[in-house]
Design a protein around this motif. Structure first.
Motif, PDB file in Angstrom:
ATOM      1  N   TRP A  96       0.837  -1.186   0.000  1.00  0.00           N
ATOM      2  CA  TRP A  96       0.000   0.000   0.000  1.00  0.00           C
ATOM      3  C   TRP A  96       0.878   1.244   0.000  1.00  0.00           C
ATOM      4  CZ3 TRP A  96       1.259   2.861   4.179  1.00  0.00           C
ATOM      5  CH2 TRP A  96       1.519   2.251   5.409  1.00  0.00           C
ATOM      6  N   ASP A 134       0.609   5.479   1.211  1.00  0.00           N
ATOM      7  CA  ASP A 134      -0.177   6.404   2.023  1.00  0.00           C
ATOM      8  C   ASP A 134       0.747   7.520   2.489  1.00  0.00           C
ATOM      9  OD1 ASP A 134      -2.384   7.407   3.358  1.00  0.00           O
ATOM     10  OD2 ASP A 134      -2.754   5.595   4.531  1.00  0.00           O
ATOM     11  N   THR A 189      -1.170   6.842   9.751  1.00  0.00           N
ATOM     12  CA  THR A 189      -1.649   7.150   8.408  1.00  0.00           C
ATOM     13  C   THR A 189      -3.175   7.239   8.404  1.00  0.00           C
ATOM     14  OG1 THR A 189      -1.967   4.856   7.680  1.00  0.00           O
ATOM     15  CG2 THR A 189       0.270   5.757   7.527  1.00  0.00           C
ATOM     16  N   GLU A 232      -5.335   6.007   6.131  1.00  0.00           N
ATOM     17  CA  GLU A 232      -6.023   4.829   5.609  1.00  0.00           C
ATOM     18  C   GLU A 232      -5.610   3.525   6.277  1.00  0.00           C
ATOM     19  OE1 GLU A 232      -8.506   5.152   3.576  1.00  0.00           O
ATOM     20  OE2 GLU A 232      -8.195   7.319   3.458  1.00  0.00           O
ATOM     21  N   HIS A 233      -4.446   3.507   6.919  1.00  0.00           N
ATOM     22  CA  HIS A 233      -3.930   2.258   7.482  1.00  0.00           C
ATOM     23  C   HIS A 233      -3.604   2.367   8.967  1.00  0.00           C
ATOM     24  CE1 HIS A 233      -3.201   2.123   3.119  1.00  0.00           C
ATOM     25  NE2 HIS A 233      -3.541   0.858   3.246  1.00  0.00           N
ATOM     26  N   HIS A 285       0.913   2.156  12.176  1.00  0.00           N
ATOM     27  CA  HIS A 285       1.546   1.047  11.458  1.00  0.00           C
ATOM     28  C   HIS A 285       3.043   1.062  11.697  1.00  0.00           C
ATOM     29  CE1 HIS A 285       1.475  -2.045   8.325  1.00  0.00           C
ATOM     30  NE2 HIS A 285       0.174  -1.840   8.183  1.00  0.00           N
ATOM     31  N   TRP A 340       4.511   0.657   1.748  1.00  0.00           N
ATOM     32  CA  TRP A 340       4.730  -0.505   2.611  1.00  0.00           C
ATOM     33  C   TRP A 340       4.539  -1.770   1.797  1.00  0.00           C
ATOM     34  CZ3 TRP A 340       1.508  -4.566   4.108  1.00  0.00           C
ATOM     35  CH2 TRP A 340       1.927  -5.330   5.212  1.00  0.00           C
ATOM     36  N   ASP A 395       0.167 -10.192   4.979  1.00  0.00           N
ATOM     37  CA  ASP A 395      -0.396  -9.005   5.609  1.00  0.00           C
ATOM     38  C   ASP A 395       0.021  -8.857   7.067  1.00  0.00           C
ATOM     39  OD1 ASP A 395      -2.183  -6.694   5.470  1.00  0.00           O
ATOM     40  OD2 ASP A 395      -3.419  -7.811   6.891  1.00  0.00           O
ATOM     41  N   ARG A 427      -2.942  -0.789  13.069  1.00  0.00           N
ATOM     42  CA  ARG A 427      -3.523  -1.088  11.752  1.00  0.00           C
ATOM     43  C   ARG A 427      -5.039  -0.878  11.701  1.00  0.00           C
ATOM     44  NH1 ARG A 427      -0.054  -5.988   9.006  1.00  0.00           N
ATOM     45  NH2 ARG A 427       2.005  -5.336   9.762  1.00  0.00           N
ATOM     46  N   GLU A 428      -5.538   0.016  12.506  1.00  0.00           N
ATOM     47  CA  GLU A 428      -6.968   0.348  12.491  1.00  0.00           C
ATOM     48  C   GLU A 428      -7.102   1.807  12.089  1.00  0.00           C
ATOM     49  OE1 GLU A 428     -10.032   1.035  16.029  1.00  0.00           O
ATOM     50  OE2 GLU A 428      -9.630  -1.106  15.719  1.00  0.00           O
ATOM     51  N   ALA A 429      -7.788   2.043  10.965  1.00  0.00           N
ATOM     52  CA  ALA A 429      -7.879   3.403  10.430  1.00  0.00           C
ATOM     53  C   ALA A 429      -8.726   4.295  11.328  1.00  0.00           C
ATOM     54  CB  ALA A 429      -8.472   3.365   9.024  1.00  0.00           C
ATOM     55  N   SER A 442      -9.358   7.879  10.358  1.00  0.00           N
ATOM     56  CA  SER A 442      -9.106   8.985   9.437  1.00  0.00           C
ATOM     57  C   SER A 442      -9.464  10.356  10.009  1.00  0.00           C
ATOM     58  CB  SER A 442      -9.849   8.739   8.126  1.00  0.00           C
ATOM     59  OG  SER A 442      -9.561   9.748   7.188  1.00  0.00           O
TER      60      SER A 442
END
Length: 244
Positions: free
Chosen positions: A3, A5, A26, A28-29, A32, A58, A63, A105-107, A109
């Motif tokens: 990905w 970002d 980030t 969207e991700h 991380h 990344w 995953d 790893r939980e968006a 935004s």
């Protein structure tokens, strides 16, 4: 897996001889991690200061692997943070709280964009304390501990709201508090979006938000103590308020 970002650099740690593990936030991700090979080089080191804005790519075979990062600098913020002790302490508080409370790893935004905007205000010390307070309120809301300051929890009135319930996070009026007033938290006008937003009021308001950060948010994460950077920032702001 791959990905791309943008992201805010929360911190780094050494990995092997020449690499770093980067912790980034980030839109969207989420929060991380990734390995940056050659991250300790003279070319990269100036761009990897906490708070820096980075263009990130990344890659990982699976995953759930930590993965490898490649980065391109977008803009630095270290020079803004170093302009004053308060700015540096404020940036450290923001980065530490994000690292502390965000699941990996939980968006998130909306919180990401608020954080980016806040860090871009580091060079404006007159705006920073109030912007930081509003960011803490947004952090609590994003993490599921929003304060409800619209009306009195006891009477339903919207007038003369001067307290916050330490349990529910709801506003309480002077009349509604009754004999329980000494057990409630202060609700300064700045938390209601009113008044002059002087530093002393903001410090009082941060005492109230701090209660919910410590006794609600941190408690939900296993009673880990809040990052010391947050307390250091509030203490510094309190000392500044006394001189104004």
């Amino acid at each position: 897996m791959e990905w791309r970002d943008t992201g805010i650099l929360l911190g780094t740690r050494k990995h092997g001889e020449n690499s770093l593990i980067l912790e980034v936030f980030t839109p969207e991700h989420g929060r991380h991690f990734g390995v940056l090979r050659g991250g300790t080089s003279r070319r990269m080191t100036p761009h990897l200061q906490p708070g820096a804005q980075l263009d990130l790519t990344w890659k990982a075979r699976l995953d759930d692997h930590i993965g490898a990062l490649t980065v391109e600098p977008e803009r630095a913020r270290a020079h803004l943070a170093m302009a004053s002790r308060l700015s540096l302490a404020g940036m450290n508080a923001v980065l530490a709280l994000l690292s502390f409370c965000l699941p990996e790893r939980e968006a998130h935004s909306p919180l990401y964009h608020r954080s980016e905007t806040l860090l871009d205000l580091l060079g404006q010390p007159d705006l920073w304390p109030l912007a930081y307070l509003r960011w803490e309120l947004a952090l609590l809301e994003e993490m599921g501990f929003a304060l409800d300051l619209t009306r009195c929890a006891a009477t339903g009135t919207t007038e003369d709201l001067v307290y916050v319930s330490p349990k529910s996070g709801r506003a309480v009026s002077r009349a509604g508090a009754g004999d329980w007033a000494d057990r409630l938290l202060p609700l300064p006008e700045v938390l209601l979006g009113r008044g002059a937003a002087e530093d002393a009021q903001i410090v009082t308001a941060l005492g109230t938000t701090g209660h919910f950060l410590e006794h609600h948010l941190a408690a939900s994460l296993g009673d880990a103590p809040l990052p010391a950077a947050r307390g250091a920032f509030v203490d510094l702001l309190a000392r500044q308020a006394k001189t104004h």
